[in-house]
Design a protein around this motif. Sequence first.
Motif, mmCIF file in Angstrom:
data_model
loop_
_atom_site.group_PDB
_atom_site.id
_atom_site.type_symbol
_atom_site.label_atom_id
_atom_site.label_comp_id
_atom_site.label_asym_id
_atom_site.label_seq_id
_atom_site.Cartn_x
_atom_site.Cartn_y
_atom_site.Cartn_z
ATOM 1 N N ALA A 195 -1.960 -5.084 0.743
ATOM 2 C CA ALA A 195 -0.811 -4.634 -0.056
ATOM 3 C C ALA A 195 0.039 -3.650 0.752
ATOM 4 O O ALA A 195 1.270 -3.763 0.777
ATOM 5 C CB ALA A 195 -1.283 -3.979 -1.350
ATOM 6 N N ARG A 196 -0.612 -2.737 1.425
ATOM 7 C CA ARG A 196 0.102 -1.757 2.250
ATOM 8 C C ARG A 196 0.872 -2.460 3.375
ATOM 9 O O ARG A 196 2.031 -2.154 3.631
ATOM 10 C CB ARG A 196 -0.912 -0.760 2.832
ATOM 11 C CG ARG A 196 -0.303 0.422 3.501
ATOM 12 C CD ARG A 196 -1.421 1.400 3.929
ATOM 13 N NE ARG A 196 -0.883 2.674 4.333
ATOM 14 C CZ ARG A 196 -0.307 2.894 5.503
ATOM 15 N NH1 ARG A 196 -0.194 1.922 6.383
ATOM 16 N NH2 ARG A 196 0.173 4.087 5.794
ATOM 17 N N GLU A 197 0.231 -3.407 4.024
ATOM 18 C CA GLU A 197 0.883 -4.153 5.111
ATOM 19 C C GLU A 197 2.072 -4.955 4.593
ATOM 20 O O GLU A 197 3.107 -5.023 5.257
ATOM 21 C CB GLU A 197 -0.128 -5.081 5.795
ATOM 22 C CG GLU A 197 -1.140 -4.341 6.624
ATOM 23 C CD GLU A 197 -2.298 -5.224 7.094
ATOM 24 O OE1 GLU A 197 -2.321 -6.443 6.773
ATOM 25 O OE2 GLU A 197 -3.192 -4.684 7.784
ATOM 26 N N GLU B 291 5.851 -4.603 5.962
ATOM 27 C CA GLU B 291 6.568 -5.785 6.463
ATOM 28 C C GLU B 291 7.859 -6.011 5.688
ATOM 29 O O GLU B 291 8.908 -6.281 6.273
ATOM 30 C CB GLU B 291 5.680 -7.019 6.371
ATOM 31 C CG GLU B 291 4.559 -7.051 7.379
ATOM 32 C CD GLU B 291 3.585 -8.206 7.143
ATOM 33 O OE1 GLU B 291 3.942 -9.161 6.414
ATOM 34 O OE2 GLU B 291 2.472 -8.136 7.676
ATOM 35 N N ALA B 292 7.775 -5.906 4.365
ATOM 36 C CA ALA B 292 8.958 -6.113 3.526
ATOM 37 C C ALA B 292 10.017 -5.055 3.823
ATOM 38 O O ALA B 292 11.210 -5.372 3.958
ATOM 39 C CB ALA B 292 8.569 -6.080 2.048
ATOM 40 N N ARG C 175 1.785 4.347 -4.658
ATOM 41 C CA ARG C 175 0.370 4.610 -4.403
ATOM 42 C C ARG C 175 0.141 4.788 -2.894
ATOM 43 O O ARG C 175 -0.733 5.528 -2.470
ATOM 44 C CB ARG C 175 -0.478 3.457 -4.936
ATOM 45 C CG ARG C 175 -1.974 3.697 -4.840
ATOM 46 C CD ARG C 175 -2.787 2.572 -5.466
ATOM 47 N NE ARG C 175 -2.414 2.367 -6.856
ATOM 48 C CZ ARG C 175 -2.164 1.185 -7.415
ATOM 49 N NH1 ARG C 175 -2.259 0.084 -6.699
ATOM 50 N NH2 ARG C 175 -1.834 1.082 -8.674
ATOM 51 N N TYR C 176 0.953 4.103 -2.092
ATOM 52 C CA TYR C 176 0.780 4.132 -0.639
ATOM 53 C C TYR C 176 1.788 5.022 0.086
ATOM 54 O O TYR C 176 1.480 5.538 1.157
ATOM 55 C CB TYR C 176 0.871 2.709 -0.072
ATOM 56 C CG TYR C 176 -0.216 1.823 -0.605
ATOM 57 C CD1 TYR C 176 -1.520 1.942 -0.143
ATOM 58 C CD2 TYR C 176 0.045 0.901 -1.603
ATOM 59 C CE1 TYR C 176 -2.529 1.144 -0.648
ATOM 60 C CE2 TYR C 176 -0.960 0.097 -2.115
ATOM 61 C CZ TYR C 176 -2.246 0.224 -1.637
ATOM 62 O OH TYR C 176 -3.251 -0.558 -2.141
ATOM 63 N N PHE C 177 2.976 5.172 -0.472
ATOM 64 C CA PHE C 177 4.036 5.915 0.210
ATOM 65 C C PHE C 177 4.760 6.831 -0.767
ATOM 66 O O PHE C 177 5.107 6.409 -1.868
ATOM 67 C CB PHE C 177 5.041 4.945 0.841
ATOM 68 C CG PHE C 177 4.413 4.007 1.828
ATOM 69 C CD1 PHE C 177 4.085 4.442 3.104
ATOM 70 C CD2 PHE C 177 4.120 2.702 1.480
ATOM 71 C CE1 PHE C 177 3.479 3.584 4.010
ATOM 72 C CE2 PHE C 177 3.524 1.835 2.379
ATOM 73 C CZ PHE C 177 3.200 2.283 3.646
ATOM 74 N N GLU D 181 8.721 7.385 4.382
ATOM 75 C CA GLU D 181 7.341 7.340 4.874
ATOM 76 C C GLU D 181 6.924 5.947 5.328
ATOM 77 O O GLU D 181 6.043 5.806 6.162
ATOM 78 C CB GLU D 181 6.369 7.872 3.821
ATOM 79 C CG GLU D 181 6.243 9.380 3.826
ATOM 80 C CD GLU D 181 5.891 9.951 5.192
ATOM 81 O OE1 GLU D 181 4.880 9.561 5.793
ATOM 82 O OE2 GLU D 181 6.647 10.818 5.665
ATOM 83 N N VAL D 182 7.564 4.908 4.796
ATOM 84 C CA VAL D 182 7.248 3.550 5.236
ATOM 85 C C VAL D 182 7.587 3.395 6.718
ATOM 86 O O VAL D 182 6.880 2.721 7.459
ATOM 87 C CB VAL D 182 7.996 2.492 4.394
ATOM 88 C CG1 VAL D 182 7.699 1.090 4.906
ATOM 89 C CG2 VAL D 182 7.624 2.600 2.934
#
Length: 192
Positions: A12-14, A18-19, A50-52, A57-58
Motif C-alpha cells: 500500500a505504501r509503495e 508510485e501514484a 496512515r503512512y504520510f 513527505e511522499v
Amino acid sequence: MADLRDRKRQRAREKIVEAAFALFAERGFADVTVTEIAERAEVGRTTFFRYFGDKQEVVFADEQGLLDEMTAHQRSLGMVSTKDVVVALRQLRPTVLALCEAITKDEKHYVVHEQLLERNPELHDRSVGKLQHYTETVEGVLIDRGTPREVAVLAAQLALGCFHAGRRLAGLDPTKLVGEVDAAFERVVGKR
C-alpha cells in the motif's frame, strides 16, 4: 499472519509513492492533491495519512530506509578513531558514494525527485533539513568511534559539501552523480 499484514502495508505504501510520483511527473507538485494520489493508488485518504503526514513527505518516502542503510554501511566499515579531518573524511567517502548509488538506483524516480526539489522551494528546504539529519547521524557514528567532536562535525559537514557539489555538477543525470561526488571528494582529500 503478521508477515502477510506487513507485506500488505508495504505494498500500500509503495502504491501511494508510485501514484504520487506519477502524478507529480505529469502535473507538477502543486497541482496534485492528496485525494488524487489516494485515488490513483486505489486507497482511501485515511490510508494515505496512515503512512504520510502530508504530500511533501511522499517525496521523501525513502528517507528512513536510506538513513538506516547509510548508518549500517558506515558502521560496517570498521573505521578507527582519528583526530585527522582528512582521514575522517576519507572514511565517510564510501558511505556517501553508497548513498549516491542507492538514490540513483531507480533513475526515473531520481530525476522526478530532483525536478521536484528544483521547482518547489518548500521541498528544497525540507530536503536540506533531511540532508542535515543524515550528516548529524554520520557525525554521531564518528563520535561513537572515539573521533573528537570537532573533527567529526567538520568531516561530516565537508562530506555533505562534497555531496552537494557533486549533485549540482551532475544535474539531473543520475548516471553522473556517483562520479561527480567522488570527484568532489578527490578534490578535497586526494585519490582513494
